[in-house]
Design an enzyme around this catalytic site. Structure first.
Site, mmCIF file in Angstrom:
data_model
loop_
_atom_site.group_PDB
_atom_site.id
_atom_site.type_symbol
_atom_site.label_atom_id
_atom_site.label_comp_id
_atom_site.label_asym_id
_atom_site.label_seq_id
_atom_site.Cartn_x
_atom_site.Cartn_y
_atom_site.Cartn_z
ATOM 1 N N SER A 18 -112.531 -12.668 59.914
ATOM 2 C CA SER A 18 -111.287 -13.336 59.528
ATOM 3 C C SER A 18 -111.144 -14.717 60.169
ATOM 4 O O SER A 18 -110.663 -15.654 59.504
ATOM 5 C CB SER A 18 -110.080 -12.446 59.837
ATOM 6 O OG SER A 18 -110.157 -11.908 61.143
ATOM 7 N N HIS A 23 -110.651 -9.035 53.448
ATOM 8 C CA HIS A 23 -110.844 -10.486 53.383
ATOM 9 C C HIS A 23 -110.510 -11.066 52.022
ATOM 10 O O HIS A 23 -110.149 -12.240 51.913
ATOM 11 C CB HIS A 23 -112.266 -10.825 53.814
ATOM 12 C CG HIS A 23 -112.507 -10.537 55.260
ATOM 13 N ND1 HIS A 23 -113.720 -10.135 55.769
ATOM 14 C CD2 HIS A 23 -111.649 -10.590 56.331
ATOM 15 C CE1 HIS A 23 -113.606 -9.947 57.079
ATOM 16 N NE2 HIS A 23 -112.370 -10.227 57.432
ATOM 17 N N ASP A 32 -105.390 -5.884 62.542
ATOM 18 C CA ASP A 32 -106.466 -4.968 62.130
ATOM 19 C C ASP A 32 -107.253 -4.464 63.335
ATOM 20 O O ASP A 32 -108.413 -4.812 63.530
ATOM 21 C CB ASP A 32 -107.392 -5.624 61.090
ATOM 22 C CG ASP A 32 -108.136 -6.825 61.642
ATOM 23 O OD1 ASP A 32 -107.601 -7.469 62.566
ATOM 24 O OD2 ASP A 32 -109.253 -7.105 61.185
ATOM 25 N N GLU A 61 -108.684 -11.621 71.146
ATOM 26 C CA GLU A 61 -109.849 -10.730 71.167
ATOM 27 C C GLU A 61 -110.131 -10.303 72.611
ATOM 28 O O GLU A 61 -110.369 -11.146 73.468
ATOM 29 C CB GLU A 61 -111.087 -11.418 70.576
ATOM 30 C CG GLU A 61 -112.348 -10.585 70.630
ATOM 31 C CD GLU A 61 -112.184 -9.190 70.072
ATOM 32 O OE1 GLU A 61 -112.561 -8.228 70.763
ATOM 33 O OE2 GLU A 61 -111.663 -9.061 68.926
ATOM 34 N N HIS A 81 -106.602 -9.116 66.322
ATOM 35 C CA HIS A 81 -107.864 -8.479 66.721
ATOM 36 C C HIS A 81 -108.991 -9.232 66.030
ATOM 37 O O HIS A 81 -109.575 -8.771 65.055
ATOM 38 C CB HIS A 81 -107.863 -6.999 66.348
ATOM 39 C CG HIS A 81 -106.803 -6.202 67.042
ATOM 40 N ND1 HIS A 81 -105.486 -6.233 66.635
ATOM 41 C CD2 HIS A 81 -106.865 -5.395 68.126
ATOM 42 C CE1 HIS A 81 -104.775 -5.449 67.440
ATOM 43 N NE2 HIS A 81 -105.590 -4.929 68.351
ATOM 44 N N ASP A 115 -104.177 -9.049 74.893
ATOM 45 C CA ASP A 115 -103.727 -8.046 73.934
ATOM 46 C C ASP A 115 -102.971 -8.714 72.775
ATOM 47 O O ASP A 115 -101.918 -9.308 72.974
ATOM 48 C CB ASP A 115 -102.825 -7.051 74.656
ATOM 49 C CG ASP A 115 -102.349 -5.913 73.767
ATOM 50 O OD1 ASP A 115 -102.682 -5.906 72.565
ATOM 51 O OD2 ASP A 115 -101.645 -5.034 74.281
ATOM 52 N N GLY A 116 -103.510 -8.585 71.588
ATOM 53 C CA GLY A 116 -102.884 -9.204 70.427
ATOM 54 C C GLY A 116 -101.549 -8.592 70.070
ATOM 55 O O GLY A 116 -100.656 -9.285 69.566
#
Length: 285
Positions: free
Chosen positions: A100, A19, A164, A118, A42, A143-144
């Protein structure tokens, strides 16, 4: 994959590194008037209660953000990150930690676009209630990795991607490399941030070299920073530290981290062997 809950780890040393870098990238992106897009592959729940049973089970935040919370005279970039966490807590005690998306909500301007992916149903519902009404924001339960095909290039041709995953599945490592290649093929100038864990498996050890190979044609090169804080458990397993690999990084990021990382290692290190690495490739100019 759907069993993973970041709430167990919120605010730990890995979150601090991730971060801190994210904050610096978004601050830099916001210096130009033209809007930009942030894609978070994510995203998690967006924020976490540190007094809740998940965070309290391991108390990882105590050796992460907890060690920075009462520090005076921090360098400007580190103080900025801590100030954002304070803002998320309403200026009071350390009871909440922003993921995030929470940091993005504080840093993005109303004209900037935000796409949040997510898959965990509970975290997705929390995220939707938190940020679903923000202008120019999408909260998607999908799905990212696959979503990058739809997101890039962004409308304004300015953007950043944060990748991530939990890495609970070893296949995530290969998917991350594939996602980086996808990003660069669709949006060569975009900034791509990859977080990864330092753990005792071959895939984690090989990932930085694979990312360097994937990013070799990036116009502005790449930056790789790691923070190693402890030995892990008695068998050498567990999360020793983490790394951030940034493709097409802001030109000021290396010098900023060169100042911060020695202090961060001192503050977050949990044994005498705590250390950091910082390397950069300047790309093709």
């Amino acid at each position: 994959m759907l069993a993973y809950r970041h709430a167990f780890h919120a605010g730990n040393h890995a979150d601090v590194l991730k971060h801190l870098v994210l904050t610096q990238v978004l601050r830099y992106m916001g210096e130009k008037d033209k809007p930009y897009t942030l894609v978070d592959t994510h995203a998690g729940a967006g924020g976490y209660a540190l007094a809740g049973r998940y965070a309290q089970k391991r108390g990882e935040f105590e050796t992460g953000i907890g060690r920075l919370w009462d520090q005076a005279d921090l360098p400007a970039a580190l103080a900025d990150y801590v100030a954002l966490v304070r803002q998320f807590n309403g200026g009071g005690a350390l009871e909440q930690y922003p993921g995030s998306p929470g940091l993005a909500q504080m840093l993005l301007r109303p004209t900037d676009r935000l796409s949040l992916y997510e898959l965990h149903p509970t975290d997705n519902r929390i995220l939707e209630s938190f940020l679903g009404q923000r202008p120019h924001t999408k909260v998607l339960m999908s799905d990212g990795f696959a979503g990058l095909q739809k997101e890039l290039p962004p409308p304004s041709r300015r953007g950043a991607v944060l990748i991530d995953p939990s890495y609970e599945l070893k296949t995530d490592y290969a998917k991350v490399v594939g996602a980086v290649r996808e990003c660069l093929s669709r949006f060569a100038q975009g900034t791509v941030m990859v977080w990864y864990p330092q753990v005792q498996i071959v895939e984690a050890a090989q990932l930085p070299k694979r990312l360097m190979a994937a990013a070799k044609e990036a116009p502005k090169g790449w930056l790789h920073v790691t923070l190693h804080v402890h030995r892990g458990d008695g068998d050498g397993f567990g999360l020793h530290g983490s790394g951030m690999f940034v493709i097409n990084p802001p030109f000021v990021l290396h010098d900023t981290l060169a100042v911060l990382m020695p202090l961060l290692t001192e503050l977050l290190g949990q044994y005498e062997g705590a250390r950091f690495t910082l390397e950069q490739d300047l790309g093709r100019g």
